[in-house]
Design an enzyme around this catalytic site. Structure first.
Site, PDB file in Angstrom:
ATOM      1  N   GLY A 239       0.753  -1.247   0.000  1.00  0.00           N
ATOM      2  CA  GLY A 239       0.000   0.000   0.000  1.00  0.00           C
ATOM      3  C   GLY A 239       0.781   1.294   0.000  1.00  0.00           C
ATOM      4  N   GLU A 275       3.741  -6.873   1.670  1.00  0.00           N
ATOM      5  CA  GLU A 275       3.294  -7.221   0.313  1.00  0.00           C
ATOM      6  C   GLU A 275       3.265  -5.987  -0.586  1.00  0.00           C
ATOM      7  OE1 GLU A 275      -0.678  -8.533   1.106  1.00  0.00           O
ATOM      8  OE2 GLU A 275      -0.047 -10.389   2.056  1.00  0.00           O
ATOM      9  N   GLY A 277       3.476  -3.787  -3.874  1.00  0.00           N
ATOM     10  CA  GLY A 277       3.377  -4.000  -5.315  1.00  0.00           C
ATOM     11  C   GLY A 277       3.820  -2.731  -6.016  1.00  0.00           C
ATOM     12  N   ARG A 278       2.967  -1.690  -5.868  1.00  0.00           N
ATOM     13  CA  ARG A 278       3.170  -0.440  -6.604  1.00  0.00           C
ATOM     14  C   ARG A 278       4.550   0.176  -6.378  1.00  0.00           C
ATOM     15  NH1 ARG A 278      -1.245   2.927  -7.935  1.00  0.00           N
ATOM     16  NH2 ARG A 278      -2.414   1.863  -6.295  1.00  0.00           N
ATOM     17  N   ARG A 314      -5.854   3.204 -15.784  1.00  0.00           N
ATOM     18  CA  ARG A 314      -5.875   3.924 -14.511  1.00  0.00           C
ATOM     19  C   ARG A 314      -6.509   5.323 -14.594  1.00  0.00           C
ATOM     20  NH1 ARG A 314      -2.235   5.191 -11.605  1.00  0.00           N
ATOM     21  NH2 ARG A 314      -3.210   4.536  -9.667  1.00  0.00           N
ATOM     22  N   TYR A 318      -9.650   5.416 -12.196  1.00  0.00           N
ATOM     23  CA  TYR A 318      -9.444   6.057 -10.883  1.00  0.00           C
ATOM     24  C   TYR A 318      -9.143   7.546 -11.021  1.00  0.00           C
ATOM     25  CZ  TYR A 318      -8.081   1.137 -10.205  1.00  0.00           C
ATOM     26  OH  TYR A 318      -8.018  -0.227 -10.220  1.00  0.00           O
ATOM     27  N   CYS A 346     -13.554   4.279 -28.718  1.00  0.00           N
ATOM     28  CA  CYS A 346     -14.801   5.032 -28.912  1.00  0.00           C
ATOM     29  C   CYS A 346     -15.554   5.285 -27.616  1.00  0.00           C
ATOM     30  CB  CYS A 346     -15.690   4.279 -29.889  1.00  0.00           C
ATOM     31  SG  CYS A 346     -14.795   3.886 -31.376  1.00  0.00           S
ATOM     32  N   GLU A 347     -14.928   5.939 -26.681  1.00  0.00           N
ATOM     33  CA  GLU A 347     -15.589   6.343 -25.442  1.00  0.00           C
ATOM     34  C   GLU A 347     -14.932   7.637 -24.988  1.00  0.00           C
ATOM     35  OE1 GLU A 347     -15.944   3.782 -22.150  1.00  0.00           O
ATOM     36  OE2 GLU A 347     -15.792   1.970 -23.336  1.00  0.00           O
ATOM     37  N   TYR A 375       0.052  -1.816 -12.196  1.00  0.00           N
ATOM     38  CA  TYR A 375      -1.362  -1.832 -12.595  1.00  0.00           C
ATOM     39  C   TYR A 375      -1.543  -1.217 -13.992  1.00  0.00           C
ATOM     40  CZ  TYR A 375      -1.501  -2.749  -7.622  1.00  0.00           C
ATOM     41  OH  TYR A 375      -1.255  -3.284  -6.387  1.00  0.00           O
TER      42      TYR A 375
HETATM   43  N1  LLP Z   1      -1.720  -6.973  -0.690  1.00  0.00           N
HETATM   44  C1  LLP Z   1      -3.029  -7.061  -0.958  1.00  0.00           C
HETATM   45  C2  LLP Z   1      -3.849  -8.010  -0.210  1.00  0.00           C
HETATM   46  C3  LLP Z   1      -3.604  -6.219  -1.941  1.00  0.00           C
HETATM   47  O1  LLP Z   1      -4.908  -6.304  -2.196  1.00  0.00           O
HETATM   48  C4  LLP Z   1      -2.775  -5.306  -2.643  1.00  0.00           C
HETATM   49  C5  LLP Z   1      -3.345  -4.424  -3.681  1.00  0.00           C
HETATM   50  C6  LLP Z   1      -1.409  -5.271  -2.340  1.00  0.00           C
HETATM   51  C7  LLP Z   1      -0.915  -6.111  -1.354  1.00  0.00           C
HETATM   52  C8  LLP Z   1      -0.448  -4.370  -3.034  1.00  0.00           C
HETATM   53  O2  LLP Z   1      -0.726  -3.028  -2.822  1.00  0.00           O
HETATM   54  P1  LLP Z   1       0.275  -1.906  -3.390  1.00  0.00           P
HETATM   55  O3  LLP Z   1       1.578  -2.018  -2.618  1.00  0.00           O
HETATM   56  O4  LLP Z   1       0.506  -2.183  -4.826  1.00  0.00           O
HETATM   57  O5  LLP Z   1      -0.421  -0.643  -3.148  1.00  0.00           O
HETATM   58  N2  LLP Z   1      -5.449  -1.176  -9.602  1.00  0.00           N
HETATM   59  C9  LLP Z   1      -5.284  -0.171  -8.582  1.00  0.00           C
HETATM   60  C10 LLP Z   1      -4.606  -0.719  -7.333  1.00  0.00           C
HETATM   61  C11 LLP Z   1      -5.282  -1.941  -6.754  1.00  0.00           C
HETATM   62  C12 LLP Z   1      -4.611  -2.485  -5.516  1.00  0.00           C
HETATM   63  C13 LLP Z   1      -5.188  -3.789  -5.123  1.00  0.00           C
HETATM   64  N3  LLP Z   1      -4.565  -4.428  -4.015  1.00  0.00           N
HETATM   65  C14 LLP Z   1      -4.528   1.024  -9.170  1.00  0.00           C
HETATM   66  O6  LLP Z   1      -4.187   1.004 -10.357  1.00  0.00           O
HETATM   67  O7  LLP Z   1      -4.284   2.009  -8.465  1.00  0.00           O
END
Ligand code: LLP
Length: 422
Positions: A239, A275, A277-278, A314, A318, A346-347, A375
């Site tokens: 997150g 965990e 990701g981003r 995105r 969002y 086309c949107e 993402y």
């Molecule tokens: N762990 C769990 C259980 C999650 O659901 C997520 C993200 C993460 C870890 C990783 O979170 P991060 O570090 O990437 O913030 N598609 C959206 C973001 C969706 C996030 C979903 N869950 C976007 O493009 O902003």
């Protein structure tokens, strides 16, 4: 910090000219920098140095196996949310004992497959899932390591579509029910309780919500231990946000996050699992696109690109901001124009930016969307029968296609026309 910089008037990905990649693979495409990926993983690793920890990369952010392997080689584990992601992790050579299975709903097939092949832990999100895992594990004579995802009812102060830690969100078990559920879990066959899990949302730009949630986690750990449970692992979710806009204040760095984690949870003698990701992949990737043309509308100029919402959803989904820069460095002073940057779908929603001040551009110029690594490719689709765009990875002066653009035949012949349909 990333490794996409101008050099001699051209945008480079590490030591490779982006225009050179474009000439070789055609636009649009994603390109990732190995050096940025490695750097971001190491920032987290350093931030948690001295604490027993495991960084389980949330591959939902970008799941190409070249990315997984790069991170796996650094010792990363993986957070997966489907049987497909689980298989990707294994296929990229990640040991199953480093793979965490998260997600609100898991199918019987997914649970069975993970138990057969090995798993670090299931993050369990409901009573019914706990019962399913127990009965499958018991029938296979296996023990499923589990953590229960608790919902701490904390406002992550992020976009409502990616906030997950409030009571009204579908995620986890209310913290008020945690003692009951842990007590139940401890008596179930085939279940071994190893820890507690939470994840309150994505793109958090402040440490406060994390702190509030982790404080609740610390208190719960003590309570559950008093109840006799062996809580040895705390999964803190992902997150931490990244800076998308140059002139906005930057989110906290992993180092500050690590300090906070140590302060709030360090005394518990638990293994810390995160965990992200981003933050690992977001700024490690850009999307490169060509200008198809400029259309002058009523009081506005549309910059029409060959990338569209199906390639990067995105902004449409969002209202996300992505910096869009020319691949050829603007000379200074350079004339600037205000554009609505759009794709060909086309949107009206296929709009990347409105009223964006940018250097003047014309047909066939290349642009790059910054911070598109997370993402981006994973959320793309073939809407409008637009082929999924290639992914490219750069390492110093080398680049390779890590996912190729499918041919139109590959797309169209996936459809099956029934033999009863003349
Ligand atoms: N762990 C769990 C259980 C999650 O659901 C997520 C993200 C993460 C870890 C990783 O979170 P991060 O570090 O990437 O913030 N598609 C959206 C973001 C969706 C996030 C979903 N869950 C976007 O493009 O902003």
């Amino acid at each position: 910090m990333d490794h996409f910089n101008y050099r001699d008037g051209q945008l480079y990905a590490e030591d490779v000219s982006v225009a050179e990649i474009a000439a070789s693979v055609g636009t649009p495409f994603y390109v990732y920098s190995t050096a940025t990926l490695v750097r971001h993983f190491q920032l987290f690793d350093d931030a948690l140095d001295g604490m027993d920890h495991c960084i389980c990369y949330a591959m939902k952010a970008a799941s190409n196996q070249a990315i997984l392997k790069t991170l796996g080689n650094l010792g990363a584990g993986m957070d997966v949310v489907s049987g497909g992601e689980y298989r990707r992790a294994l296929s990229a050579g990640i040991p199953p004992e480093k793979v965490v299975f998260s997600g609100v709903g898991k199918t019987l097939e997914e649970i069975t497959f993970a138990l057969q092949n090995g798993i670090r832990q299931f993050n369990v999100e409901s009573d019914s899932e706990l019962e399913q895992i127990s009965s499958i594990a018991a029938s296979m004579n296996k023990i499923a390591p589990i953590a229960i995802r608790i919902n701490p009812d904390v406002d992550a102060q992020t976009h409502e579509k990616i906030a997950t830690g409030k009571a009204e969100n579908k995620f986890g078990i209310p913290i008020s029910r945690a003692r009951d559920v842990y007590s139940k879990a401890s008596q179930m066959p085939g279940i071994s309780v190893v820890g507690i899990d939470l994840h309150i949302g994505s793109q958090l730009t402040d440490l406060e919500p994390f702190k509030e949630a982790y404080q609740k986690l610390a208190d719960l750990t003590q309570v559950l231990r008093q109840d006799g449970h062996k809580i040895k692992r705390l999964d803190l979710g992902g997150g931490l946000g990244i800076p998308y806009e140059k002139n906005k204040s930057a989110p906290p760095l992993p180092e500050e996050y690590g300090k906070m984690v140590r302060k709030v949870l360090g005394h518990l003698d638990c293994e810390i699992e995160i965990e992200p990701g981003r933050l690992i992949v977001g700024n490690a990737g850009i999307l490169v696109s060509s200008v198809l043309g400029v259309k002058n509308g009523d009081n506005r100029n549309f910059l029409i690109l060959d990338a569209a919402m199906n390639d990067l959803i995105r902004p449409a989904m969002y209202d996300a901001y992505h910096d869009i820069i020319p691949v050829k460095q603007p000379s200074s002073p350079q004339a600037e124009t205000v554009y609505d940057v759009v794709g060909p779908v086309c949107e009206t929603g296929d709009t990347f930016a409105k009223k964006r001040k940018m250097p003047e551009l014309s047909e066939s110029d290349l642009v790059a969307f910054r911070s598109a690594g997370a993402y981006g490719a994973v959320m793309s689709s073939e809407y409008n029968t637009r082929p999924l765009i290639p992914e490219v990875m750069v390492n110093k002066n080398k680049f390779s296609i890590i996912r190729k653009r499918p041919s139109y035949e590959e797309i169209i012949y996936r459809d099956i026309i029934p033999d009863w349909l003349e």
